[in-house]
Structures are given as C-alpha cells and as structure tokens.
Design a protein around this motif. Structure first.
Motif, PDB file in Angstrom:
ATOM      1  N   GLU A   1       0.852  -1.186   0.000  1.00 34.98           N
ATOM      2  CA  GLU A   1       0.000   0.000   0.000  1.00 34.98           C
ATOM      3  C   GLU A   1       0.885   1.231   0.000  1.00 34.98           C
ATOM      4  N   HIS A   2       0.608   2.116  -0.947  1.00 32.72           N
ATOM      5  CA  HIS A   2       1.396   3.335  -1.115  1.00 32.72           C
ATOM      6  C   HIS A   2       0.433   4.486  -1.380  1.00 32.72           C
ATOM      7  N   SER A   3       0.958   5.684  -1.492  1.00 28.97           N
ATOM      8  CA  SER A   3       0.094   6.824  -1.792  1.00 28.97           C
ATOM      9  C   SER A   3      -0.600   6.605  -3.139  1.00 28.97           C
ATOM     10  N   PRO A   4      -1.758   7.219  -3.347  1.00 29.27           N
ATOM     11  CA  PRO A   4      -2.551   6.957  -4.562  1.00 29.27           C
ATOM     12  C   PRO A   4      -1.791   7.144  -5.878  1.00 29.27           C
ATOM     13  N   ASN A   5      -0.901   8.094  -5.965  1.00 34.21           N
ATOM     14  CA  ASN A   5      -0.169   8.355  -7.205  1.00 34.21           C
ATOM     15  C   ASN A   5       1.236   7.769  -7.190  1.00 34.21           C
ATOM     16  N   SER A   6       1.490   6.830  -6.311  1.00 29.55           N
ATOM     17  CA  SER A   6       2.811   6.234  -6.170  1.00 29.55           C
ATOM     18  C   SER A   6       3.275   5.570  -7.461  1.00 29.55           C
TER      19      SER A   6
END
Length: 103
Positions: free
Chosen positions: A44-49
């Motif tokens: 799980e990463h930031s939405p725009n990762s």
C-alpha cells in the motif's frame, strides 16, 4: 546478491527500475551489505505512487549500520543520476525512476 522479502510482487516492473535495482545491489555490495527488496508493485502506497506503475522499489535498510546509510544513499544518487529519486524513509530506501523534463 538481490533478495526479495516474502510476498514481494515483481510482475510489472519497468526496465528503468530494474537498472536502478542492479545499480543499488552493486552499491550495497561495495559497502558489504546484501540488498533486500521489500516492495515493488505490491503493498500500500500513496494513490499516485510510482510503485503501482512499476517504477518504484523499497530497499531494506535495517541491516545497514547507521553511519553507512548516508554513504549508500549518496553513492546511489550519484550512480543513478537525475532521473532517479533516492530517499531515505525511516526504515527503507525509496528508489524510483522519475524522468525529469530536459527542456
């Protein structure tokens, strides 16, 4: 040698990132540490990762002696150049290919 944390998904990584990981392995090895990748397109990463598009990796740092974290980070930045971002983020190094506009 490059090791993967169990569960790391390699499907979808981009050639530019693969080159960055190979360079990272050599930098780690030169400093007498093994390279373990803890995340690629998984997690799980930031939405725009850039992880989701195969352009980012997380590299384990917990086995690296504190004084060498800065050395490894600096050497990796120098070896990869301006189109790669290398950021020490607490418990890992974040490595990503992020082509800079040359205009």
């Amino acid at each position: 040698m490059i090791s993967l944390k169990p569960g790391v998904v390699v499907t979808g990584i981009r050639p530019e990132l693969l080159l960055g990981v190979i360079v990272a392995e050599r930098v780690y090895e030169r400093n007498h540490y093994p390279l373990t990748i803890t995340s690629l397109t998984d997690g799980e990463h930031s939405p725009n990762s850039l992880h989701y598009t195969g352009y980012a990796a997380e590299l384990r740092t917990r086995d690296v002696a504190m004084p060498l974290l800065g050395v490894i980070t600096r050497e990796l930045k120098e070896a990869l150049g301006r189109d790669y971002d290398v950021v020490l983020e607490g418990d890992h190094l974040h490595l990503e290919f992020d082509k800079k506009d040359t205009k």
